[in-house]
Design a protein around this motif. Structure first.
Motif, mmCIF file in Angstrom:
data_model
loop_
_atom_site.group_PDB
_atom_site.id
_atom_site.type_symbol
_atom_site.label_atom_id
_atom_site.label_comp_id
_atom_site.label_asym_id
_atom_site.label_seq_id
_atom_site.Cartn_x
_atom_site.Cartn_y
_atom_site.Cartn_z
ATOM 1 N N ALA A 189 0.831 -1.206 0.000
ATOM 2 C CA ALA A 189 0.000 0.000 0.000
ATOM 3 C C ALA A 189 0.865 1.256 0.000
ATOM 4 O O ALA A 189 0.349 2.374 0.018
ATOM 5 C CB ALA A 189 -0.927 0.007 1.209
ATOM 6 N N GLY A 190 2.203 1.074 -0.019
ATOM 7 C CA GLY A 190 3.095 2.219 -0.093
ATOM 8 C C GLY A 190 3.940 2.463 1.137
ATOM 9 O O GLY A 190 4.810 3.335 1.140
ATOM 10 N N GLY A 191 3.694 1.708 2.225
ATOM 11 C CA GLY A 191 4.472 1.892 3.441
ATOM 12 C C GLY A 191 4.136 3.190 4.163
ATOM 13 O O GLY A 191 3.201 3.903 3.806
ATOM 14 N N GLY A 192 4.890 3.496 5.209
ATOM 15 C CA GLY A 192 4.641 4.710 5.972
ATOM 16 C C GLY A 192 3.675 4.474 7.126
ATOM 17 O O GLY A 192 3.009 3.437 7.196
ATOM 18 N N THR A 193 3.600 5.433 8.047
ATOM 19 C CA THR A 193 2.708 5.346 9.203
ATOM 20 C C THR A 193 1.759 6.540 9.194
ATOM 21 O O THR A 193 2.210 7.691 9.043
ATOM 22 C CB THR A 193 3.516 5.327 10.513
ATOM 23 N N TYR A 194 0.473 6.274 9.364
ATOM 24 C CA TYR A 194 -0.568 7.300 9.264
ATOM 25 C C TYR A 194 -1.419 7.351 10.531
ATOM 26 O O TYR A 194 -1.647 6.336 11.188
ATOM 27 C CB TYR A 194 -1.481 7.019 8.068
ATOM 28 N N THR A 218 -10.561 2.659 -1.206
ATOM 29 C CA THR A 218 -9.247 2.366 -1.777
ATOM 30 C C THR A 218 -8.123 2.829 -0.854
ATOM 31 O O THR A 218 -8.307 3.705 -0.001
ATOM 32 C CB THR A 218 -9.079 3.066 -3.145
ATOM 33 N N ALA A 219 -6.939 2.250 -1.070
ATOM 34 C CA ALA A 219 -5.766 2.637 -0.282
ATOM 35 C C ALA A 219 -5.397 4.088 -0.546
ATOM 36 O O ALA A 219 -4.949 4.807 0.352
ATOM 37 C CB ALA A 219 -4.583 1.720 -0.623
ATOM 38 N N ASP A 220 -5.622 4.550 -1.776
ATOM 39 C CA ASP A 220 -5.306 5.928 -2.125
ATOM 40 C C ASP A 220 -6.206 6.899 -1.349
ATOM 41 O O ASP A 220 -5.741 7.922 -0.843
ATOM 42 C CB ASP A 220 -5.484 6.137 -3.633
ATOM 43 N N GLN A 221 -7.490 6.574 -1.241
ATOM 44 C CA GLN A 221 -8.416 7.404 -0.471
ATOM 45 C C GLN A 221 -7.988 7.478 0.991
ATOM 46 O O GLN A 221 -7.977 8.549 1.597
ATOM 47 C CB GLN A 221 -9.843 6.837 -0.555
ATOM 48 N N ALA A 222 -7.632 6.330 1.552
ATOM 49 C CA ALA A 222 -7.235 6.288 2.961
ATOM 50 C C ALA A 222 -5.975 7.112 3.195
ATOM 51 O O ALA A 222 -5.885 7.890 4.155
ATOM 52 C CB ALA A 222 -7.013 4.844 3.395
ATOM 53 N N SER A 223 -4.993 6.969 2.316
ATOM 54 C CA SER A 223 -3.726 7.667 2.492
ATOM 55 C C SER A 223 -3.892 9.175 2.360
ATOM 56 O O SER A 223 -3.217 9.947 3.043
ATOM 57 C CB SER A 223 -2.701 7.156 1.478
ATOM 58 N N LYS A 224 -4.785 9.617 1.490
ATOM 59 C CA LYS A 224 -5.047 11.049 1.343
ATOM 60 C C LYS A 224 -5.805 11.581 2.557
ATOM 61 O O LYS A 224 -5.656 12.744 2.925
ATOM 62 C CB LYS A 224 -5.851 11.305 0.065
ATOM 63 N N ALA A 225 -6.612 10.739 3.162
ATOM 64 C CA ALA A 225 -7.417 11.170 4.315
ATOM 65 C C ALA A 225 -6.611 11.186 5.607
ATOM 66 O O ALA A 225 -6.876 11.987 6.498
ATOM 67 C CB ALA A 225 -8.626 10.255 4.476
ATOM 68 N N GLY A 226 -5.626 10.294 5.736
ATOM 69 C CA GLY A 226 -4.840 10.207 6.963
ATOM 70 C C GLY A 226 -3.722 11.232 7.025
ATOM 71 O O GLY A 226 -3.375 11.867 6.025
ATOM 72 N N LEU A 227 -3.157 11.373 8.218
ATOM 73 C CA LEU A 227 -2.006 12.262 8.425
ATOM 74 C C LEU A 227 -0.749 11.397 8.423
ATOM 75 O O LEU A 227 -0.562 10.566 9.316
ATOM 76 C CB LEU A 227 -2.140 12.986 9.765
ATOM 77 N N ARG A 228 0.105 11.564 7.402
ATOM 78 C CA ARG A 228 1.348 10.782 7.366
ATOM 79 C C ARG A 228 2.300 11.335 8.426
ATOM 80 O O ARG A 228 2.585 12.533 8.450
ATOM 81 C CB ARG A 228 2.001 10.831 5.991
ATOM 82 N N LEU A 229 2.781 10.464 9.290
ATOM 83 C CA LEU A 229 3.580 10.901 10.428
ATOM 84 C C LEU A 229 5.059 11.020 10.093
ATOM 85 O O LEU A 229 5.613 10.193 9.357
ATOM 86 C CB LEU A 229 3.413 9.927 11.594
ATOM 87 N N ASP A 230 5.667 12.048 10.651
ATOM 88 C CA ASP A 230 7.118 12.171 10.645
ATOM 89 C C ASP A 230 7.573 11.307 11.808
ATOM 90 O O ASP A 230 7.461 11.689 12.969
ATOM 91 C CB ASP A 230 7.506 13.634 10.865
ATOM 92 N N MET A 231 8.089 10.113 11.533
ATOM 93 C CA MET A 231 8.357 9.145 12.580
ATOM 94 C C MET A 231 9.456 9.607 13.545
ATOM 95 O O MET A 231 9.459 9.255 14.713
ATOM 96 C CB MET A 231 8.701 7.787 11.985
ATOM 97 N N LYS A 232 10.394 10.391 13.068
ATOM 98 C CA LYS A 232 11.441 10.899 13.943
ATOM 99 C C LYS A 232 10.829 11.810 15.001
ATOM 100 O O LYS A 232 11.117 11.692 16.203
ATOM 101 C CB LYS A 232 12.499 11.657 13.138
#
Length: 237
Positions: A189-194, A218-232
């Protein structure tokens, strides 16, 4: 996020191990647009980065006001709206009694919370008042509740059933209310934490399900809706 403890109690404690617990789900029909606006807002981002993470609360030691060690947080019980109702604390073994589990009302825990060391305004966890189970006579009056072990570690799925990732953490606001569900996305789904806002109630979602359902097709809808976290920033906060 967690405020670093400067109190002597936390220093005395030293390093407390943090643990992450397991499992849950939901089948919502919420509009992706509303969720996207909420997740991308500055206020939501600040809540996520400055809030209390479940993974850091689990494993924390609990002390009385007098500095007595009472036990370790093993689980948390939430109301339907995501408010922390109580902490499940594993007590320590004494010379005459074995270890035990107590259910501590969250309102008895002092704020602000401190990573690794929590302070409660009482001393005796062995009384009936802090028993693990609610009195049968009062059970009907209790609101719907669920434990975070029914969410953390669960697979996250989209509306059509395809996998999206797994629930890796939960974030609570300063009042102890669940604000965000953190999902680590799988590689396909592209990886990353949301981070996704908690909708405020379980609704059609049930903690009894074996997965955590996202209200997107879709995974694209979810990823656009979520906040991608800066893991550091997220991990060091």
């Amino acid at each position: 996020m967690w405020i670093k403890s400067r109190i002597a109690l936390a220093i005395l404690m030293g390093t407390i191990s943090n643990s992450v617990l397991p499992v849950a789900a939901w089948c919502e029909t919420a509009t992706p647009v509303a969720a996207e606006q909420s997740a991308q807002s500055q206020q939501f981002a600040r809540t996520v980065y400055d809030g209390y993470r479940a993974s850091r609360l689990l494993g924390s030691a609990v002390f009385s006001l007098r500095g007595e060690y009472l036990g370790v947080v093993r689980n948390m019980i939430l109301a339907d709206d995501g408010q922390i109702v109580s902490l499940l604390v594993e007590g320590f073994r004494t010379k005459d009694e074995p270890e035990f589990i107590s259910r501590i009302p969250f309102k008895r825990v002092l704020r602000p919370l401190h990573e690794g060391a929590l302070v409660a305004d009482f001393a005796d966890l062995r009384s009936r008042e802090y028993g693990l189970f609610v009195d049968p006579g009062q059970a009907q009056a209790e609101p719907h509740e669920f434990s975070i072990s029914k969410i953390i570690g669960d697979y996250a799925r989209l509306q059509a059933g395809q996998g999206y990732g797994y629930v890796s953490d939960l974030v609570f606001d300063s009042g102890g209310k669940l604000a965000a569900v953190v999902i680590s996305r799988e590689a396909s789904a592209g990886g990353g934490t949301y981070a996704f806002p908690y909708p405020g109630e379980t609704g059609r979602w049930s903690p009894k399900l074996s997965y955590y359902g996202l209200p997107y097709v879709t995974a694209d809808q979810a990823s656009k809706a979520g906040l991608r976290l800066d893991m550091k920033e997220f991990q060091n906060s």
